[in-house]
Design an enzyme around this catalytic site. Structure first.
Site, PDB file in Angstrom:
ATOM      1  N   ASP A 191       0.655  -0.858  -0.284  1.00 55.98           N
ATOM      2  CA  ASP A 191       0.017  -0.164  -0.063  1.00 55.98           C
ATOM      3  C   ASP A 191       0.764   1.789   0.586  1.00 55.98           C
ATOM      4  O   ASP A 191       0.705   1.928  -0.702  1.00 55.98           O
ATOM      5  CB  ASP A 191      -1.099  -0.139   1.074  1.00 55.98           C
ATOM      6  CG  ASP A 191      -0.303  -0.115   2.385  1.00 55.98           C
ATOM      7  OD1 ASP A 191       1.475  -0.499   2.141  1.00 55.98           O
ATOM      8  OD2 ASP A 191      -0.468   0.080   3.581  1.00 55.98           O
TER       9      ASP A 191
ATOM     10  N   ARG B 203       4.810   4.513   5.672  1.00 55.52           N
ATOM     11  CA  ARG B 203       4.343   4.208   7.341  1.00 55.52           C
ATOM     12  C   ARG B 203       4.430   3.169   7.873  1.00 55.52           C
ATOM     13  O   ARG B 203       4.942   2.487   7.128  1.00 55.52           O
ATOM     14  CB  ARG B 203       2.973   5.158   7.837  1.00 55.52           C
ATOM     15  CG  ARG B 203       1.482   3.647   6.739  1.00 55.52           C
ATOM     16  CD  ARG B 203       0.735   4.771   7.648  1.00 55.52           C
ATOM     17  NE  ARG B 203      -0.442   3.448   7.014  1.00 55.52           N
ATOM     18  CZ  ARG B 203      -1.833   4.782   5.933  1.00 55.52           C
ATOM     19  NH1 ARG B 203      -0.712   5.666   5.717  1.00 55.52           N
ATOM     20  NH2 ARG B 203      -2.085   3.465   5.143  1.00 55.52           N
ATOM     21  N   ASP B 204       4.191   2.205   9.050  1.00 61.21           N
ATOM     22  CA  ASP B 204       4.330   1.274  10.008  1.00 61.21           C
ATOM     23  C   ASP B 204       3.376   0.000   9.628  1.00 61.21           C
ATOM     24  O   ASP B 204       2.566  -0.266  10.259  1.00 61.21           O
ATOM     25  CB  ASP B 204       4.156   1.099  11.322  1.00 61.21           C
ATOM     26  CG  ASP B 204       3.152   1.982  11.917  1.00 61.21           C
ATOM     27  OD1 ASP B 204       2.164   2.649  11.062  1.00 61.21           O
ATOM     28  OD2 ASP B 204       2.584   1.957  12.781  1.00 61.21           O
ATOM     29  N   GLU B 205       2.735   0.384   7.691  1.00 56.07           N
ATOM     30  CA  GLU B 205       1.853  -1.009   7.383  1.00 56.07           C
ATOM     31  C   GLU B 205       2.948  -1.302   6.058  1.00 56.07           C
ATOM     32  O   GLU B 205       3.246  -2.643   6.849  1.00 56.07           O
ATOM     33  CB  GLU B 205       0.695  -0.160   6.748  1.00 56.07           C
ATOM     34  CG  GLU B 205      -0.005   0.611   7.835  1.00 56.07           C
ATOM     35  CD  GLU B 205      -1.427   0.989   7.236  1.00 56.07           C
ATOM     36  OE1 GLU B 205      -1.894  -0.764   6.256  1.00 56.07           O
ATOM     37  OE2 GLU B 205      -2.016   1.374   7.328  1.00 56.07           O
TER      38      GLU B 205
ATOM     39  N   ASP C  11      -6.077  -2.517  -3.061  1.00 54.85           N
ATOM     40  CA  ASP C  11      -5.369  -1.416  -3.711  1.00 54.85           C
ATOM     41  C   ASP C  11      -4.838  -2.369  -5.179  1.00 54.85           C
ATOM     42  O   ASP C  11      -4.990  -1.593  -6.103  1.00 54.85           O
ATOM     43  CB  ASP C  11      -3.837  -1.233  -2.555  1.00 54.85           C
ATOM     44  CG  ASP C  11      -5.053  -0.368  -1.696  1.00 54.85           C
ATOM     45  OD1 ASP C  11      -5.360  -1.641  -0.343  1.00 54.85           O
ATOM     46  OD2 ASP C  11      -3.712   0.049  -1.087  1.00 54.85           O
TER      47      ASP C  11
ATOM     48  N   TRP D 294     -11.112  -6.556  -1.107  1.00 57.97           N
ATOM     49  CA  TRP D 294      -9.442  -7.054  -1.246  1.00 57.97           C
ATOM     50  C   TRP D 294      -9.541  -8.172  -1.177  1.00 57.97           C
ATOM     51  O   TRP D 294      -8.787  -8.738  -2.212  1.00 57.97           O
ATOM     52  CB  TRP D 294      -9.540  -6.583   0.409  1.00 57.97           C
ATOM     53  CG  TRP D 294      -9.409  -5.296   0.937  1.00 57.97           C
ATOM     54  CD1 TRP D 294      -7.632  -4.714   0.923  1.00 57.97           C
ATOM     55  CD2 TRP D 294     -10.096  -4.272   0.421  1.00 57.97           C
ATOM     56  NE1 TRP D 294      -8.206  -3.362   1.114  1.00 57.97           N
ATOM     57  CE2 TRP D 294      -9.332  -2.683   0.950  1.00 57.97           C
ATOM     58  CE3 TRP D 294     -11.423  -3.728  -0.440  1.00 57.97           C
ATOM     59  CZ2 TRP D 294      -9.733  -1.443   0.579  1.00 57.97           C
ATOM     60  CZ3 TRP D 294     -11.826  -2.547  -0.181  1.00 57.97           C
ATOM     61  CH2 TRP D 294     -11.164  -1.144   0.580  1.00 57.97           C
TER      62      TRP D 294
ATOM     63  N   GLU E 202      -2.410   9.189  -0.742  1.00 59.31           N
ATOM     64  CA  GLU E 202      -3.540   7.974  -0.098  1.00 59.31           C
ATOM     65  C   GLU E 202      -4.542   8.772  -0.666  1.00 59.31           C
ATOM     66  O   GLU E 202      -5.668   8.092  -0.706  1.00 59.31           O
ATOM     67  CB  GLU E 202      -2.449   7.662   0.702  1.00 59.31           C
ATOM     68  CG  GLU E 202      -3.720   6.902   1.174  1.00 59.31           C
ATOM     69  CD  GLU E 202      -3.442   6.023   3.111  1.00 59.31           C
ATOM     70  OE1 GLU E 202      -2.921   7.006   3.551  1.00 59.31           O
ATOM     71  OE2 GLU E 202      -3.614   5.580   3.732  1.00 59.31           O
TER      72      GLU E 202
HETATM   73  C1  BGC Z   1      -4.042   0.383   4.370  1.00 59.29           C
HETATM   74  C2  BGC Z   1      -5.292   0.675   2.577  1.00 59.29           C
HETATM   75  C3  BGC Z   1      -5.928  -0.263   3.084  1.00 59.29           C
HETATM   76  C4  BGC Z   1      -6.536  -0.050   3.589  1.00 59.29           C
HETATM   77  C5  BGC Z   1      -7.628  -0.728   4.050  1.00 59.29           C
HETATM   78  C6  BGC Z   1      -5.196   1.025   4.578  1.00 59.29           C
HETATM   79  O1  BGC Z   1      -4.253   1.429   6.137  1.00 59.29           O
HETATM   80  O2  BGC Z   1      -3.238   1.574   3.791  1.00 59.29           O
HETATM   81  O3  BGC Z   1      -4.295   1.466   1.198  1.00 59.29           O
HETATM   82  O4  BGC Z   1      -6.323  -0.367   2.192  1.00 59.29           O
HETATM   83  O5  BGC Z   1      -6.152   0.245   5.159  1.00 59.29           O
HETATM   84  O6  BGC Z   1      -8.875  -0.510   3.953  1.00 59.29           O
END
Ligand code: BGC
Length: 946
Positions: free
Chosen positions: A514, A518-520, A527, A582, A798
């Site tokens: 994504d 950041r911390d993801e 996406d 998703w 985003e």
């Molecule tokens: C991500 C998105 C992702 C979503 C789920 C977010 O925090 O960055 O791009 O699809 O969470 O809704």
């Protein structure tokens, strides 16, 4: 065809078999890769592209091919195909040709070439030679063992501490125990005989960098990349013949935390799962160096307890989110050379408790692909802010000489605050901070085991001025070939195109993420599915998705749900699974792979998984409205309701979630019925087509009223229902009128979320309002694509309102400036502006349409797509009277060109009037003329009727 027959007839009349110099075979690939080493597909698939040697050769096709595969170059040159001689195969197929030769063994080297017949009698010269080699095919081929430092008990205890972790009360980064320094490993050995070649098979739990005799091996970074390490770990194969020496040699390696041990994304939302160490507690290396001697013998150097380890390494810490700390004082001088004395190092620990689960790398590696010098350096107090001019994924390289023991810090961010300081609030727990301690000599600091998303950095602790020559930004990404190009008369759309491609690259670190900052940084499936067609236009994604679709399967839950994120790194049976749109990526992306590359194997390999996925939804939702087992049900994420801006309504954006979910269910079932048809599974094709129709009927009964108002009455509801063909024919026109009304209510601005925006753009064009679609894409008002560009964006944001002039930044908890979803409009730019469209019935661009649809302010556009069959290009220019279109159609394909004039308009092809018989009369759309063509380059001129 006419021209070619006339040309060749005199030559062929007496001698009917001849080698043609008009055709060249290029870009030979094995399993989508260039000369891959160490693959583990037992019957690899081979592909080539066909080119003409001159522009005026048209209508060329492949009639037959012959492939030779040999164990050595010499044998191949002699025509001794000791592995496989396919013989002359009458077939037009030039991609995914399955190797059908002798059984291939571990480490087998294979050299191959191909020739084709372009008429019954004309054949080409043999292609250049391509090669592949097999990896270690059996578990028993791995004689090496996992090695590293002593087990780290603190990491293990950390998981217990985490049971008490309260995300609301403590910052997760403070909870992390400091892991020991990255281990440094060495193995000295001697080569006493003459060698012919040497190959290194290597992987790690965590990251590795490995070298031989002073030099790093290969150009991979962040290897061995991310998979579900509990299920499989990719290994890499390197040809190290050039690095090997006669006499003393040394293999050396460092290990990092990587995705295996380091912090991972959504584990932050769950207290019962560790933020770090999801897969394991200890970094481990496995390596096997195979030296082939000229006398026919071989030697294998394995990782084992004879390797030496220094656990007090100079990489003090390294984590993807947190950054890397290097103490240059601790780099032992010459430790990568064989003369170094490692007597004080201890022996490596052999971890016998670990499974191997090793599989060959399937995708292009992550590599450094670009470097940037500063465009501006500003001093703020004692710190320096550096702008590299491009938001990217990677790190910086700093060359510096300073006082021994002095430390400096580099922080990375995507934006600046209004006072010119670094904006880092949106990084959450990912602090993206590199720390360096100077050795007193000339130091070159470049992290190896972390990556950051940034355009700006802040350098602090530097007791000297920062010269632009001292620092550069290094961009890294999974590295498939760029296949798309785009340019048009609106420079802002060109910037948008660039931003889309950059955002794609920035989010390809072996999985489609994504965001990189950041911390993801997770493989969010929604996406990815929204963006996948754009991604396939821009880059050759065949190998990348081949690997990732497997990651998706690895994360399928026991009951059949597909994950929301792949790799999952959490508990797919419990959470982050089955969210509509998703999880549906598990059906949509394989289908797009088939459409773009004609890959049936992706479909058959994934077939059962898709079926289980759909059967679970059916089981849980017997009356066909998808209400149960919807996981986190994100809906049409980041729709207008989440936008905060004056004068912009945030009430009418969201499509109701039951509408959204059911539409996606219907679509996935419809695609699955098509997939079953492609794979000739007739029963399933029938069953799922029927199921699709039932869901569609239910959708209409439940959500569409007698005035064709779809529940919620939003732009997104109509875009979704129309794009998925969920409405009966007689209701579509009215639904489209409602869509236009909904747009009008937003003063012709977008209110859709990131899932349905591209659907809206496509439906506007499909249903005759190309003018509105151009109005949206060229709009500079907020919210719009160009609004972000006018704020200086070099990547896709985003949120439409990530930053709004006068209002400032959005909620920092979720405000990435490097998220590709909204960039899914790249697909529209390809399909509508350039007009390049795949044909569903002729996958892999065997046949396609070129239908540019000029609009808005555009007076010209040009671009190309390097399809799996070769280069497709489209370039147009228009003024009031005239429209000119130049196209290129690759050999062995055909295209339908659709010109924006009616059939009676004067049309010229290559400066001559188009003969009436060339016009496809079956295509009878107003103001359109269709012409079917074979391969070649063509120039059209048309004059608009007034
Ligand atoms: C991500 C998105 C992702 C979503 C789920 C977010 O925090 O960055 O791009 O699809 O969470 O809704």
């Amino acid at each position: 065809m006419v021209k070619i027959i006339l040309l060749l007839f005199p030559l062929c009349y007496f001698s009917c078999v001849k080698e043609s110099g008009e055709i060249q075979l290029v870009e030979l690939k094995t399993e989508y890769l260039n000369n891959p080493l160490g693959i583990d597909v037992l019957s690899p698939r081979l592909s080539w592209k066909i080119k003409t040697t001159s522009d005026d050769i048209i209508n060329q096709e492949q009639k037959a091919y012959q492939i030779l595969v040999a164990t050595t170059l010499e044998k191949l040159a002699e025509g001794n195909a000791d592995l496989w001689n396919s013989g002359k195969i009458i077939s037009a197929a030039n991609k995914q040709i399955t190797y059908l030769g002798s059984k291939l063994n571990s480490k087998q080297k294979c050299y191959w070439k191909v020739k084709i017949w372009n008429t019954e009698t004309n054949y080409t010269a043999w292609s250049e030679v391509a090669k592949w080699s097999m990896g270690l095919l059996e578990d028993s081929d791995w004689s090496a063992e996992w090695i590293g430092g002593q087990p780290d008990l603190a990491q293990k205890e950390y998981k217990d501490i985490l049971a008490d972790y309260d995300p609301n009360n403590s910052a997760p980064k403070n909870m992390l125990p400091v892991p020991p320094s990255s281990p440094m490993l060495r193995k000295q050995f001697k080569v006493t005989k003459e060698f012919s070649d040497a190959f290194l098979y290597v992987s790690a739990l965590g990251y590795y960098e490995i070298g031989l005799n002073g030099n790093k091996v290969g150009d991979h970074v962040l290897a061995p990349e991310w998979t579900d390490y509990n299920k499989r770990v990719q290994y890499q194969t390197y040809d190290v013949t050039q690095n090997l020496e006669n006499g003393d040699n040394v293999l050396f390696a460092t290990l990092g935390d990587g995705w295996y041990l380091g912090m991972l994304g959504p584990t932050k939302w769950h207290t019962d799962y560790p933020r770090r160490g999801v897969y394991g507690n200890d970094r481990r290396l496995i390596a096997q160096l195979v030296i082939n001697y000229k006398d026919g013998t071989k030697e294998v150097i394995d990782t084992d307890k004879s390797w030496k380890i220094n656990s007090e390494g100079y990489i003090i810490s390294a984590d993807n989110f947190l950054g890397q700390k290097i103490d240059a004082r601790k780099i032992p001088s010459g430790w990568t050379n064989s003369e170094f004395d490692d007597a004080s190092w201890t022996n490596a620990y052999v971890d016998t408790g670990l499974q191997k689960n090793l599989e060959a790398q399937k995708n292009e590696p992550i590599r450094v692909f670009n470097a940037f010098s500063p465009v501006e350096i500003t001093e703020i107090g004692d710190d320096f802010i550096v702008d590299f001019g491009q938001n990217l994924t990677g790190w910086t390289k700093l060359e510096i000489k300073g006082e021994k023991g002095a430390s400096l810090k580099i922080r990375h961010g995507e934006m600046l605050n209004e006072d010119g300081t670094l904006y880092t609030a949106n990084l959450a727990a990912a602090i993206q901070e590199d720390n360096y301690i100077l050795s007193g000599k000339m130091d070159v600091f470049e992290p190896s085991f972390t990556y950051h998303g940034f355009r700006f950095i802040e350098v602090s602790g530097l007791n000297q001025s920062l010269d632009e020559k001292m620092i550069s930004a290094i961009a890294v990404a999974s590295d498939p070939e760029i296949t798309g190009s785009f340019e048009c008369s609106n420079p802002k759309l060109n910037q948008l195109w660039d931003n889309i491609v950059w955002t794609q690259r920035n989010n390809m670190t072996s999985v489609p993420t994504d965001c990189p900052q950041r911390d993801e940084r997770m493989g969010w499936m929604g996406d990815a599915q929204v963006f996948c067609q754009t991604s396939m236009f821009s880059m050759d994604m065949a190998a990348f998705y081949t690997k990732w679709i497997k990651d998706i399967r690895d994360a399928q839950s026991d009951r059949g749900t597909f994950p929301d994120i792949a790799p999952h790194a959490n508990k797919p049976n419990i959470r982050f699974s089955n969210a509509p749109a998703w999880a549906d990526a598990g059906v949509i992306i394989p289908w797009r792979m088939y459409q773009n590359y004609g890959d049936k194997e992706i479909l058959s390999g994934h077939y059962d998984a898709m079926k289980r996925y759909l059967e679970n939804i059916r089981r849980q939702n017997p009356d066909h409205i998808w209400l149960n087992d919807v996981g986190n049900n994100y809906g049409d994420w980041l729709n207008a309701n989440t936008i905060i801006a004056e004068g912009y309504s945030n009430e009418r954006g969201e499509v109701p979630k039951d509408v959204f979910a059911t539409a996606f269910y219907a679509n996935s079932v419809k695609l699955f019925a098509k997939i079953a048809t492609v794979l000739d599974k007739k029963e399933d094709a029938k069953t799922y087509q029927l199921l699709y129709e039932e869901i569609r009927n239910k959708f209409n009964a439940a959500f569409v009223d007698e005035n064709v108002r779809i529940k919620g009455n939003t732009q997104s509801a109509y875009a979704l229902a129309l794009n998925f063909d969920l409405l009966p024919m007689d209701k579509q026109t009215i639904a489209f009128e409602h869509l236009i009304e909904c747009l009008e209510e937003y003063d012709y601005r977008i209110s859709t979320g990131f899932v349905t925006t591209i659907m809206l753009m496509k439906e506007l064009v499909r249903r005759g309002r190309v003018d509105i679609a151009y109005q949206l894409i060229e709009s500079e008002r907020f919210p719009s694509w160009i609004y972000s560009i006018n704020q200086g964006a070099t990547t896709i944001w985003e949120r439409w309102d990530g930053y709004v002039k006068g209002r400032g930044f959005q909620n920092p908890g979720m405000n990435s400036f490097n998220h590709y979803s909204i960039g899914a409009v790249g697909e529209w730019m390809y399909r509508v502006i350039l007009g390049i469209n795949p044909s569903e019935k002729n996958p892999g661009f065997k046949h396609f349409t070129i239908k540019p649809q000029p609009g808005g302010t555009l007076t010209w556009a040009k671009g190309s797509y390097k399809s799996i069959n070769g280069l497709i290009s489209s370039e147009w220019r228009k003024d009031k009277e005239q429209f000119k279109l130049d196209v290129e159609i690759p050999v062995n394909t055909s295209a339908t060109i659709i010109l924006p004039v009616n059939q009676n308009a004067p049309i010229k092809l290559n400066s001559k009037a188009v003969p009436a018989e060339m016009i496809n009369r079956d295509h009878n759309m107003d103001n359109e003329t269709a012409i079917d063509l074979g391969s070649g380059k063509y120039a059209f001129e048309v004059y608009y009727n007034d």
